[in-house]
Structure formats: structure tokens, C-alpha cells
Design a protein around this motif. Structure first.
Motif, PDB file in Angstrom:
ATOM      1  N   ALA A  30      25.305  21.142  36.698  1.00 48.58           N
ATOM      2  CA  ALA A  30      23.970  20.496  35.888  1.00 48.58           C
ATOM      3  C   ALA A  30      24.578  20.820  34.616  1.00 48.58           C
ATOM      4  N   PRO A  31      23.853  19.955  33.487  1.00 51.26           N
ATOM      5  CA  PRO A  31      24.183  20.309  32.164  1.00 51.26           C
ATOM      6  C   PRO A  31      23.578  21.678  31.618  1.00 51.26           C
ATOM      7  N   GLU A  32      24.200  22.283  30.617  1.00 50.69           N
ATOM      8  CA  GLU A  32      23.376  23.437  29.928  1.00 50.69           C
ATOM      9  C   GLU A  32      22.932  23.021  28.745  1.00 50.69           C
ATOM     10  N   HIS A  33      21.634  23.163  28.495  1.00 54.99           N
ATOM     11  CA  HIS A  33      21.219  22.723  27.206  1.00 54.99           C
ATOM     12  C   HIS A  33      20.765  23.741  26.179  1.00 54.99           C
ATOM     13  N   ARG A  34      21.050  23.552  24.973  1.00 57.91           N
ATOM     14  CA  ARG A  34      20.536  24.817  23.978  1.00 57.91           C
ATOM     15  C   ARG A  34      19.753  23.843  22.920  1.00 57.91           C
ATOM     16  N   THR A  35      18.801  24.458  22.399  1.00 58.75           N
ATOM     17  CA  THR A  35      18.003  23.988  20.991  1.00 58.75           C
ATOM     18  C   THR A  35      18.313  24.854  20.071  1.00 58.75           C
ATOM     19  N   PHE A  36      18.525  24.798  18.756  1.00 55.90           N
ATOM     20  CA  PHE A  36      19.097  25.664  17.747  1.00 55.90           C
ATOM     21  C   PHE A  36      17.760  25.980  17.073  1.00 55.90           C
ATOM     22  N   GLY A  37      17.698  26.794  16.224  1.00 53.89           N
ATOM     23  CA  GLY A  37      16.541  27.220  15.235  1.00 53.89           C
ATOM     24  C   GLY A  37      16.356  25.798  14.139  1.00 53.89           C
ATOM     25  N   SER A  38      17.518  25.312  13.863  1.00 57.14           N
ATOM     26  CA  SER A  38      17.379  24.145  13.048  1.00 57.14           C
ATOM     27  C   SER A  38      16.794  22.823  13.663  1.00 57.14           C
ATOM     28  N   ARG A  44      26.326  21.019  27.123  1.00 60.94           N
ATOM     29  CA  ARG A  44      27.742  21.253  27.454  1.00 60.94           C
ATOM     30  C   ARG A  44      27.664  20.712  28.873  1.00 60.94           C
ATOM     31  N   LEU A  45      28.652  20.249  29.197  1.00 58.96           N
ATOM     32  CA  LEU A  45      29.001  19.572  30.460  1.00 58.96           C
ATOM     33  C   LEU A  45      30.339  20.262  31.063  1.00 58.96           C
ATOM     34  N   LEU A  46      30.502  20.437  32.198  1.00 53.82           N
ATOM     35  CA  LEU A  46      31.705  20.546  32.772  1.00 53.82           C
ATOM     36  C   LEU A  46      31.802  19.452  33.766  1.00 53.82           C
ATOM     37  N   VAL A  64      28.066  17.581  23.949  1.00 49.46           N
ATOM     38  CA  VAL A  64      27.225  16.464  23.457  1.00 49.46           C
ATOM     39  C   VAL A  64      26.103  16.933  22.679  1.00 49.46           C
ATOM     40  N   TRP A  65      26.297  16.561  21.319  1.00 51.31           N
ATOM     41  CA  TRP A  65      25.155  16.809  20.380  1.00 51.31           C
ATOM     42  C   TRP A  65      24.056  15.645  20.494  1.00 51.31           C
ATOM     43  N   PRO A  67      21.552  15.311  22.991  1.00 52.78           N
ATOM     44  CA  PRO A  67      21.985  14.263  24.182  1.00 52.78           C
ATOM     45  C   PRO A  67      20.376  13.508  24.564  1.00 52.78           C
ATOM     46  N   ASP A  68      20.729  12.612  25.160  1.00 49.27           N
ATOM     47  CA  ASP A  68      19.665  11.879  25.857  1.00 49.27           C
ATOM     48  C   ASP A  68      18.956  12.695  26.868  1.00 49.27           C
ATOM     49  N   PRO A  69      17.776  12.481  27.081  1.00 50.62           N
ATOM     50  CA  PRO A  69      16.754  13.317  28.082  1.00 50.62           C
ATOM     51  C   PRO A  69      17.340  12.862  29.445  1.00 50.62           C
ATOM     52  N   GLU A  70      17.833  11.855  29.788  1.00 54.17           N
ATOM     53  CA  GLU A  70      18.385  11.423  30.996  1.00 54.17           C
ATOM     54  C   GLU A  70      19.475  12.176  31.529  1.00 54.17           C
ATOM     55  N   LEU A  71      20.352  12.663  30.313  1.00 51.26           N
ATOM     56  CA  LEU A  71      21.663  13.432  30.644  1.00 51.26           C
ATOM     57  C   LEU A  71      21.122  14.786  31.140  1.00 51.26           C
ATOM     58  N   LEU A  72      20.109  15.336  30.519  1.00 52.27           N
ATOM     59  CA  LEU A  72      19.686  16.754  30.508  1.00 52.27           C
ATOM     60  C   LEU A  72      19.172  17.004  31.966  1.00 52.27           C
ATOM     61  N   SER A  73      18.826  15.738  32.496  1.00 52.07           N
ATOM     62  CA  SER A  73      18.218  15.870  34.153  1.00 52.07           C
ATOM     63  C   SER A  73      19.369  15.563  35.332  1.00 52.07           C
ATOM     64  N   ALA A  74      20.479  15.411  34.944  1.00 53.95           N
ATOM     65  CA  ALA A  74      21.546  15.074  35.621  1.00 53.95           C
ATOM     66  C   ALA A  74      21.923  16.206  36.429  1.00 53.95           C
ATOM     67  N   VAL A  75      22.357  15.862  37.762  1.00 53.88           N
ATOM     68  CA  VAL A  75      22.688  16.826  38.832  1.00 53.88           C
ATOM     69  C   VAL A  75      24.122  17.108  39.089  1.00 53.88           C
ATOM     70  N   ARG A  76      24.612  18.300  39.584  1.00 53.39           N
ATOM     71  CA  ARG A  76      25.915  18.353  40.247  1.00 53.39           C
ATOM     72  C   ARG A  76      26.523  17.169  41.077  1.00 53.39           C
ATOM     73  N   GLY A  77      27.515  16.657  40.620  1.00 57.15           N
ATOM     74  CA  GLY A  77      28.286  15.618  41.463  1.00 57.15           C
ATOM     75  C   GLY A  77      27.914  14.237  40.802  1.00 57.15           C
ATOM     76  N   ALA A  78      27.022  14.056  39.838  1.00 53.02           N
ATOM     77  CA  ALA A  78      26.530  12.725  39.232  1.00 53.02           C
ATOM     78  C   ALA A  78      28.055  12.264  38.556  1.00 53.02           C
ATOM     79  N   PRO A  79      28.192  11.017  38.989  1.00 57.30           N
ATOM     80  CA  PRO A  79      29.285  10.278  38.141  1.00 57.30           C
ATOM     81  C   PRO A  79      29.172  10.326  36.742  1.00 57.30           C
ATOM     82  N   VAL A  80      29.982  10.382  35.953  1.00 55.65           N
ATOM     83  CA  VAL A  80      29.950  10.286  34.345  1.00 55.65           C
ATOM     84  C   VAL A  80      31.427   9.954  33.917  1.00 55.65           C
ATOM     85  N   GLU A  81      30.895   8.840  32.631  1.00 60.83           N
ATOM     86  CA  GLU A  81      32.153   8.482  31.813  1.00 60.83           C
ATOM     87  C   GLU A  81      31.735   8.988  30.524  1.00 60.83           C
TER      88      GLU A  81
END
Length: 117
Positions: A30-38, A44-46, A64-65, A67-81
Motif C-alpha cells: 500500500a502507498p506510504e503517505h507523508r505530509t510535511f510541515g510546509s 511513496r510506492l513500490l 508522487v508529490w 497524490p490524489d486521495p484515491e491513490l492513497l487508498s490503493a491496496v497491495r496488488g492494485a494494477p498501476v501505470e
């Protein structure tokens, strides 16, 4: 106007370097998400890419700078381009100097996750 090898001025445009990549695979995690102080947001995706000829599997890091909220809810095994550029990052820490090659995405498209059998 540019100069040719003999130093003459010419109207020819020199060849341009390119850094473009397209990846099609599945999310290894699943995507790793971070929000910075700015306020900037980063995911980050693998991405796992399996090639049949030659038989090979690569797992590539993708950044991915904003990122869309949809991407953040993606799960392992999801097809991606992913389309983007290859970048090399450098940093120094207590263990010394390091580098990492990653794809910085311009766009990410999620596909449908196939139903479990």
C-alpha cells in the motif's frame, strides 16, 4: 541559432536529452503517505514489474508529490501505470553518503483490483 562542429552558425536545433519512463505493474505494498510541515504531501510506492522474457521481476520505488486521495487508498496488488522521470537522490547521514534511484511520477493511473479467487 547554434554552432556546428566547425563553429559555423546554423538554424538546426540540437538533439535534446530525454528522461521519460512508463511503468506498468502492480503495487507491491500500500502507498506510504507523508505530509510535511510546509503542507506538501508525498506518497511513496513500490511497483512490481514482472517480465516473462527474459524471466525477471523488478520492484521499483516511485515518488508522487501531491497524490490524489484515491491513490492513497490503493491496496497491495492494485494494477498501476506510472509516467514520470528517473531521478537520483543523494543524502548524508551518520553512516556516510548514500544515493537512491527512483521514478518521480508525473501521473499515476490505478486499475481495477482483480477479485480474489
Amino acid at each position: 541559432m547554434t554552432k556546428d562542429q566547425a563553429g559555423r552558425m546554423t538554424d538546426e536545433t540540437p538533439a535534446r536529452d530525454r528522461n521519460e519512463v512508463v511503468l506498468r505493474g502492480t503495487l507491491a505494498t500500500a502507498p506510504e503517505h507523508r505530509t510535511f510541515g510546509s503542507g506538501a504531501s508525498l506518497a511513496r510506492l513500490l511497483v512490481t514489474i514482472r517480465l516473462s522474457s527474459p524471466s525477471r521481476t523488478d520492484v521499483l520505488p516511485v515518488t508522487v508529490w501531491e497524490p490524489d486521495p484515491e491513490l492513497l487508498s490503493a491496496v497491495r496488488g492494485a494494477p498501476v501505470e506510472v509516467t514520470g522521470q528517473v531521478h537520483r537522490r543523494f543524502w548524508t547521514d551518520a553512516e556516510g553518503r548514500h544515493s537512491r534511484v527512483e521514478v518521480v511520477a508525473d501521473s499515476v493511473e490505478l486499475g481495477e483490483v482483480p477479485p480474489a479467487l
